[in-house]
Structure formats: C-alpha cells, structure tokens
Design a protein around this motif. Sequence first.
Motif, PDB file in Angstrom:
ATOM      1  N   LEU A 127       0.814  -1.217   0.000  1.00 26.69           N
ATOM      2  CA  LEU A 127       0.000   0.000   0.000  1.00 26.69           C
ATOM      3  C   LEU A 127       0.850   1.271   0.000  1.00 26.69           C
ATOM      4  O   LEU A 127       0.296   2.370  -0.025  1.00 26.69           O
ATOM      5  N   THR A 128       2.159   1.124   0.035  1.00 23.69           N
ATOM      6  CA  THR A 128       3.019   2.314   0.085  1.00 23.69           C
ATOM      7  C   THR A 128       3.926   2.350  -1.145  1.00 23.69           C
ATOM      8  O   THR A 128       3.474   2.689  -2.231  1.00 23.69           O
ATOM      9  N   ASN A 129       5.185   1.980  -1.002  1.00 27.53           N
ATOM     10  CA  ASN A 129       6.130   2.145  -2.105  1.00 27.53           C
ATOM     11  C   ASN A 129       5.858   1.225  -3.289  1.00 27.53           C
ATOM     12  O   ASN A 129       6.195   1.561  -4.426  1.00 27.53           O
ATOM     13  N   LEU A 130       5.238   0.063  -3.066  1.00 25.72           N
ATOM     14  CA  LEU A 130       5.006  -0.866  -4.172  1.00 25.72           C
ATOM     15  C   LEU A 130       3.812  -0.463  -5.034  1.00 25.72           C
ATOM     16  O   LEU A 130       3.570  -1.076  -6.079  1.00 25.72           O
ATOM     17  N   GLN A 131       3.059   0.544  -4.598  1.00 29.90           N
ATOM     18  CA  GLN A 131       1.895   0.962  -5.366  1.00 29.90           C
ATOM     19  C   GLN A 131       1.941   2.436  -5.745  1.00 29.90           C
ATOM     20  O   GLN A 131       1.230   2.862  -6.653  1.00 29.90           O
ATOM     21  N   ASN A 132       2.780   3.208  -5.092  1.00 29.87           N
ATOM     22  CA  ASN A 132       2.767   4.654  -5.295  1.00 29.87           C
ATOM     23  C   ASN A 132       3.139   5.052  -6.716  1.00 29.87           C
ATOM     24  O   ASN A 132       2.608   6.041  -7.245  1.00 29.87           O
ATOM     25  N   HIS A 133       4.040   4.325  -7.359  1.00 31.27           N
ATOM     26  CA  HIS A 133       4.409   4.671  -8.733  1.00 31.27           C
ATOM     27  C   HIS A 133       3.231   4.481  -9.682  1.00 31.27           C
ATOM     28  O   HIS A 133       3.114   5.169 -10.693  1.00 31.27           O
ATOM     29  N   GLN A 134       2.316   3.528  -9.340  1.00 34.23           N
ATOM     30  CA  GLN A 134       1.104   3.355 -10.133  1.00 34.23           C
ATOM     31  C   GLN A 134       0.192   4.577  -9.991  1.00 34.23           C
ATOM     32  O   GLN A 134      -0.523   4.940 -10.922  1.00 34.23           O
ATOM     33  N   ASP A 135       0.217   5.205  -8.804  1.00 31.61           N
ATOM     34  CA  ASP A 135      -0.586   6.412  -8.580  1.00 31.61           C
ATOM     35  C   ASP A 135      -0.049   7.581  -9.394  1.00 31.61           C
ATOM     36  O   ASP A 135      -0.811   8.325 -10.022  1.00 31.61           O
TER      37      ASP A 135
END
Length: 518
Positions: free
Chosen positions: A396-404
């Motif tokens: 929910l943090t660094n592994l998804q933020n680039h998708q945001d």
Amino acid sequence: MAIVAIKFFDIVPVRFNLWVMLFTSCWVVYMLRVNMSLNIIAMVPQTKNNSSLRSQCEPRDELSNETLYHVDIADVREAPRLVPGGGSFEWSADQQALILGAYFWCYPVTSLVGGMAAERWGPRYVVLLSSIASAILTMLSPLAARISYVGLVVVRFFLGFAGGFIYPSLHVLVARWAPPAEKGKFVSAMMGGTLGTVVTWSLTGPLMEKFGWASAFYVPAALTIIWCIFWWYLVADTPTDHPRITDAERKYILEALGDKVKKSKGLPPFKNIITSFPFLAMVVLHYGNLWGLYFIMTVGPKFVSSVLGFELSAAGVISALPYLARLFLATIFGAIGDCILAKRFMTTTTIRKFFCLFSHIIPGILLVLLVYAGCSTILSVTLITLSMGFNGAATLTNLQNHQDLAPNYAGTLYGVANFVGSTAGFFTPMITAYFTRNGNTFEQWRPVFFVGASVYVVSAIFFILFGTGNIQPWNFGKEDNEIKEDKEKNNALKEMNEPQERKGDAKEIKETSLNVAS
C-alpha cells in the motif's frame, strides 16, 4: 499434467490467471536470487572457532540446537567441518560477500531499463526471455564454482542482469490489466517472491543434505523452465491482445482503466520524472523498503546460523519465517487498502502515508529491539518475523505509489526506483562483513541492525512529509495534455453558456404562454 493444468486455467477469468502468473513470476525470480544465501553455508566448510566451540547462544529452550558449532566464516585457520552434503570451497568472508553481492552489481542498471523495454516491446516477452536466461545461468553455477569463486561471481553478475528486467515489466502488466478497484490485490501478487524465499530456504537445506549442494541449483532451474511454458501460454501484454478473454471481461477492464493508461511506444518524460519531488519521495521510501528486505535476504541465514545457533536445515526454515509472515500480512493489507479506497474512508495520499507506519516505522523499531533480545531464540525469531511481516504493508506504500503517480510509465518509475533501491543489495553484505569481520556476537551485529532500522524510519518520515498519491500531469503526453486542456475549456464554455441558454429557453416559454393566453 501440464496440458491438464493449462486447460484448467482456460475456464477461469483471465485476471485470475494473470494474478497467479504475476505471483509465481516473483516466486521464480526470488527462488533463483536467494538460494545462494543458504547454499554458500553448505559450500564453504564451517570451522571451529578458537574462542568458542559453540554458538554465542547456549541452548536455552526448545528451539535451540545442541549440536551446532559456532560458525565464523572469517576464521579459516582451523580444520574445516563439512556440513552434510557440503563442499570444500575455502572462501574468505570478503570473497563470500562478493559472491552474495554480485547479483546486485548490474541488477539496478537493468531495472532502470527494464520498464522502458517492457513498455516498448511488451512485458510478456521481456519476462519470458529473462526467466529462461536466469534458469540457464543457475544451471551453470555449480560448474562456475568448481572453476573459481570468480566464475561464480561472473555467473551471479549476469543472473542479476537478467533478473533486473522482471519486476519493472510486471508493474507494466499491472498498470495495463488491473482495474483501480483491484489494484491492491494485483500489487499484493508481487509478494510471490516472499513465498519463493520461504519455499527455497525451507527445502534447500534438506535437499542439499540428501543430494549435495549442486542440487540446490539444478532443481530451481528446472522448475523455472517448466514455469516459462505456462507464462508463454497464459499471459498477454494487454486485454485487447489476449486471445481467450471474454468480451465482458475485456470491456470491464478497459472501461475501468479509462484513458489513464495507453500502450506507450514513446520515450518517458525523463526531465519531468527526475525533477518531480513526489517521485523522489517514492524513491526514498522504496530504498528504505529494499534495504530491510535485502538485509534479511542476504545475511539473515548467516545471523540465524552463526548467532542464534541453528543447523543448516533449521536455519533455512527459521530464515524463511519472516517472509511467510510478510506474504500473509501483505495479502491482508492489500485487501484492506482496496476496501478503504472503495468506501472512500481515506484519500489515496492518506492511505499511502498512513500505512508507512506499518511498512517502515514499526519494522525499524522491531529491528532495534532485536539486538537487545539476547540469546532468547524464541524472542529473536518472533521480532525478526514481525519486522518483515509488517513490511507486507509495502503493498500500500512504495510498491503501489508509482502506479498512482503515472500509470502510463509505471514500469519506468519502478525501474528507476529499483535502480536506486537495489544498491542496498550489495551494500548490506559489505556492511555486515565489515562489522562481523572479527566474529559473530550480538555486539558485532548490533550496528548492522541499527543501520537497517535507521534507513527504514528516515525514509518513511521523508515520504510522509513530501509524498503524494495524486496522478502527475506528466503521466499524459503533450498531445494528451492538449486534448485534456481542450476538453476542460469546452466543458467550461459549456457551463458558462448553459445559464444563458436556460434564460433564453425561459423567455421563449414565457412568450409562448402569453401568446396562448391571448
């Protein structure tokens, strides 16, 4: 058997197939990455240390092992004591650190270009070719080791070269396939590497003791080749390219993604990416995550074997427990995040920042507590397991933020972040070797854990201050931005004209009413 399994996959939704293949892809790449951490314990003869014939921790509870001698790979002056199924490579601590770290020498570079390669030529073939190359190199590892430790370093170097392409390519697949409401579940599939670590470290010890250390290279390589057959058949680059997807599922995915993602062929906007402060905050957060992950992955088995005092087979199982906890909690955190986002309890930015508490800050605190646990093996194993387990919130943090930030360039963003973060893979063995060069006591390991905890916490604080979950303007190309601006202008003009039109309509209705009345 393989044909029956493939036919089974044909009758389930394609998104489920993709989730399974994402999960197992990470499993495979980690299986070939982490096996060296445990294999090297069997390949290098363990020695009896002059200062202590046993581990620092004397047996105190049911987890302790009474037969394990103290292991100090820096001391090779005594006669070697072979591990069952072990070899006789008398490599020094520095040579072993080179072997463990060689994987990460080129891995950051190919991570940097892996996302761009997948965005340009398609993630399906990039992952397939990288996995086949990794399997071949793993098969060559025993031969290279028998020639020279330098040969093994070279093989591990090229293994990292191939492996660096995979994760950025997988994030390109997620960006093209995962509807926003299911993003957390798809990103949680990236924890397949966790299970790969668990299975590899759990089975490698018994496998080496029964068939010799070379089998720990041949078996994973063979499994990887079998997996490649499934990947080639079940995966496509986009929903429109998949030959067996239903029209309803294709329509659902494409409508959910909207115009945020396109099959990009152009170069990413590097100037905008590099100068973006939200992206920099994501990179820092990702670096802190990988430091803790690679620390436990590369030197965890040595700590469990040398300091806590477990035999080779037990060391593999105990070292794998933190990863099992990470996998379990990552799935839970991913589902919680999707639920919160669907119910709109928090904004995307708030979710990313709040869960840094679980993915980075709590794991860092637990690492500090670990060095004061002393010889209580149950407490030590519990703390290190909880530290890695809470890190599962990274979904929910660094592994998804680039998708945001930019789903159009998710692979590129992850590749750049991995380029920086993966340097931790060769720094952690070096730092560990430096502090433990004179022995393996809690005092010598304490600075290593302090460094890891500091990186965890500081990176989280930086992201909380400067990070965001909002999509960035540079996600859209110049033409896309112009079209978007035109749409916004047209909508604004339409809104301005609507009151005038309504006023005119009202006047016309009034005049018509008067005429009728007359």
